[in-house]
Enzyme design. Structure first.
Site, PDB file in Angstrom:
ATOM      1  N   CYS A  88      -9.401  49.609 -40.239  1.00 41.94           N
ATOM      2  CA  CYS A  88     -10.361  48.554 -39.892  1.00 41.94           C
ATOM      3  C   CYS A  88     -10.244  48.100 -38.438  1.00 41.94           C
ATOM      4  O   CYS A  88     -11.034  47.265 -37.996  1.00 41.94           O
ATOM      5  CB  CYS A  88     -10.195  47.364 -40.826  1.00 41.94           C
ATOM      6  SG  CYS A  88     -10.441  47.804 -42.559  1.00 41.94           S
ATOM      7  N   HIS A 228     -10.708  38.368 -37.252  1.00 40.45           N
ATOM      8  CA  HIS A 228     -10.958  39.455 -38.202  1.00 40.45           C
ATOM      9  C   HIS A 228     -11.545  38.879 -39.497  1.00 40.45           C
ATOM     10  O   HIS A 228     -12.512  39.421 -40.025  1.00 40.45           O
ATOM     11  CB  HIS A 228      -9.653  40.197 -38.475  1.00 40.45           C
ATOM     12  CG  HIS A 228      -9.821  41.498 -39.186  1.00 40.45           C
ATOM     13  ND1 HIS A 228     -10.576  42.530 -38.674  1.00 40.45           N
ATOM     14  CD2 HIS A 228      -9.334  41.938 -40.380  1.00 40.45           C
ATOM     15  CE1 HIS A 228     -10.546  43.555 -39.515  1.00 40.45           C
ATOM     16  NE2 HIS A 228      -9.797  43.220 -40.554  1.00 40.45           N
ATOM     17  N   GLU A 239      -3.926  35.052 -39.829  1.00 43.91           N
ATOM     18  CA  GLU A 239      -4.590  34.875 -38.531  1.00 43.91           C
ATOM     19  C   GLU A 239      -4.480  33.438 -38.033  1.00 43.91           C
ATOM     20  O   GLU A 239      -4.224  33.187 -36.846  1.00 43.91           O
ATOM     21  CB  GLU A 239      -6.055  35.266 -38.638  1.00 43.91           C
ATOM     22  CG  GLU A 239      -6.310  36.753 -38.556  1.00 43.91           C
ATOM     23  CD  GLU A 239      -7.761  37.064 -38.296  1.00 43.91           C
ATOM     24  OE1 GLU A 239      -8.153  37.265 -37.141  1.00 43.91           O
ATOM     25  OE2 GLU A 239      -8.524  37.103 -39.295  1.00 43.91           O
ATOM     26  N   LYS A 260     -17.684  38.152 -41.071  1.00 49.15           N
ATOM     27  CA  LYS A 260     -17.829  38.957 -42.274  1.00 49.15           C
ATOM     28  C   LYS A 260     -18.554  38.230 -43.413  1.00 49.15           C
ATOM     29  O   LYS A 260     -19.032  38.866 -44.343  1.00 49.15           O
ATOM     30  CB  LYS A 260     -16.461  39.466 -42.734  1.00 49.15           C
ATOM     31  CG  LYS A 260     -15.877  40.485 -41.753  1.00 49.15           C
ATOM     32  CD  LYS A 260     -14.505  40.965 -42.156  1.00 49.15           C
ATOM     33  CE  LYS A 260     -13.984  42.030 -41.201  1.00 49.15           C
ATOM     34  NZ  LYS A 260     -13.836  41.575 -39.812  1.00 49.15           N
ATOM     35  N   HIS A 265     -17.739  43.358 -44.774  1.00 44.96           N
ATOM     36  CA  HIS A 265     -16.666  44.029 -44.031  1.00 44.96           C
ATOM     37  C   HIS A 265     -17.137  45.449 -43.729  1.00 44.96           C
ATOM     38  O   HIS A 265     -17.266  46.277 -44.636  1.00 44.96           O
ATOM     39  CB  HIS A 265     -15.386  44.043 -44.853  1.00 44.96           C
ATOM     40  CG  HIS A 265     -14.160  44.392 -44.054  1.00 44.96           C
ATOM     41  ND1 HIS A 265     -14.205  45.020 -42.824  1.00 44.96           N
ATOM     42  CD2 HIS A 265     -12.821  44.209 -44.320  1.00 44.96           C
ATOM     43  CE1 HIS A 265     -12.993  45.190 -42.359  1.00 44.96           C
ATOM     44  NE2 HIS A 265     -12.136  44.715 -43.241  1.00 44.96           N
ATOM     45  N   PHE A 324      -5.640  48.313 -42.339  1.00 51.16           N
ATOM     46  CA  PHE A 324      -4.678  48.820 -43.298  1.00 51.16           C
ATOM     47  C   PHE A 324      -3.786  49.836 -42.600  1.00 51.16           C
ATOM     48  O   PHE A 324      -4.217  50.574 -41.729  1.00 51.16           O
ATOM     49  CB  PHE A 324      -5.379  49.491 -44.476  1.00 51.16           C
ATOM     50  CG  PHE A 324      -5.827  48.524 -45.535  1.00 51.16           C
ATOM     51  CD1 PHE A 324      -5.334  47.235 -45.588  1.00 51.16           C
ATOM     52  CD2 PHE A 324      -6.751  48.911 -46.503  1.00 51.16           C
ATOM     53  CE1 PHE A 324      -5.738  46.355 -46.565  1.00 51.16           C
ATOM     54  CE2 PHE A 324      -7.160  48.043 -47.485  1.00 51.16           C
ATOM     55  CZ  PHE A 324      -6.659  46.754 -47.531  1.00 51.16           C
TER      56      PHE A 324
END
Length: 339
Positions: A88, A228, A239, A260, A265, A324
């Site tokens: 990602c 993110h 975060e 998002k 996503h 990931f």
């Protein structure tokens, strides 16, 4: 998307110096849909023992680098064609690689970004088993709720984001008007686990501090952070803690947002699409909102620009991408001409 980016930048194709124009186009996993179609063809029409297809070149579209190769071919770009893969964080990694190509003097212009098409049963099933997909919602447009008390995951989207990066002197010579100026980037790995971030955000906080040191930005010079923000319980907390640790008493004064809730996503495409939105925010002097943030989490207590966009001059901005495999990426950009 690539054609739109080149047209918006006012660049002719093929370029006058094709050997000085490159393409860095990342994909999170290559041509998953093409691979599935070909696999079914082999099973259903020719049997497992057969290794040929109607058109052998179809296998090319399964390769991760297919998109970069095709875009370079279509637009006549003859410098490097590369396909970074960083889960990602792929989009951010692609643009960072492109910026390095220009700073190293290997290219004058690079078409950079990422694309992802992951609405695939096997992938969606894997995310469901991981427990990261939003659930128990009535309205899909309100399902993804970054930094909300009741957040429980994301929905997968598909898309692409392409940006044109150009050497400053080259852009000036042809009278181009940039939206933002790239300042620098930094990357790291969170070794806490392959699919789980450190809830304290220690690795990300250290990475943000390193970015500030490398770009010679002070913590109080940053106006906006594009987060993110996956709307999972762990990511949003990580975060938030990382930003607070890195920016200290300036953290409450930062404008932040995660996109998002509006976009879903986009996985491998998320970083480049959200970086493009950050560049437009700098140009338009508008902080994009975090939609679907209805009930703030007490532990997520930054200014996330909940619900409604807000006018603000953005002199310096940071984009965060997390992937990931625990790949962390952060970059800084600024108003054109400031660095």
């Amino acid at each position: 998307t690539a054609a739109e980016a080149l047209a918006d930048a006012g660049l002719q194709t093929p370029p006058a110096r094709p050997d000085r124009v490159g393409c860095v186009l990342g994909t999170g996993k290559g041509g998953l849909q093409s691979f599935t179609r070909l696999w079914h063809d082999l099973r259903n029409e020719r049997g497992l023992g057969e290794t040929t297809t109607r058109d052998p070149t179809e296998w090319f579209y399964c390769w991760p680098n297919a998109a970069a190769a095709v875009v370079s071919h279509v637009f006549g770009l003859r410098a490097v064609a590369v396909c970074p893969v960083a889960a990602c964080a792929t989009g951010l990694a692609s643009v960072a690689y492109a910026a390095d190509l220009i700073r190293e003097g290997r290219c004058d212009v690079v078409l950079a970004g990422s694309a992802d098409a992951s609405l695939h049963p096997s992938l969606l099933a894997a995310y469901r088993r991981l427990g990261v997909l939003a659930r128990a919602f009535e309205e899909p447009s309100r399902a993804v709720r970054p930094f909300d008390r009741n957040r429980n995951g994301f929905l997968v989207g598909e898309g692409a984001g392409m940006l044109v990066l150009e050497r400053w002197e080259h852009a000036q010579q042809r009278g181009a008007t940039p939206y933002a100026e790239w300042v620098g980037w930094a990357g790291a790995t969170d070794v806490h686990g392959l699919i789980a971030l450190d809830a304290n955000g220690t690795a990300l906080a250290q990475l943000l501090q390193r970015l500030l040191e490398q770009t010679q930005l002070s913590w109080d010079e940053v106006d906006y952070i594009n987060l993110h923000g996956t709307a999972t319980r762990l990511n949003d907390l990580c975060e938030t803690r990382a930003v607070k640790a890195a920016f200290g008493r300036h953290a409450p004064h930062l404008s932040c947002s995660g996109l998002k809730g509006a976009l879903g996503h986009l996985l491998g495409a998320a970083g480049s699409v959200e970086l493009a939105a950050t560049a437009l925010a700098i140009r338009d002097r508008i902080i994009p909102p975090t939609v679907n943030l209805f009930e703030p989490d007490d532990l997520c207590d930054l200014d996330y620009t909940a619900g409604t966009a807000r006018s603000r001059r953005i002199e310096n901005a940071i984009k965060i991408s997390l992937g990931f495999g625990e790949g962390l990426g952060v970059e800084a950009c600024t108003e054109p001409g400031r660095s």
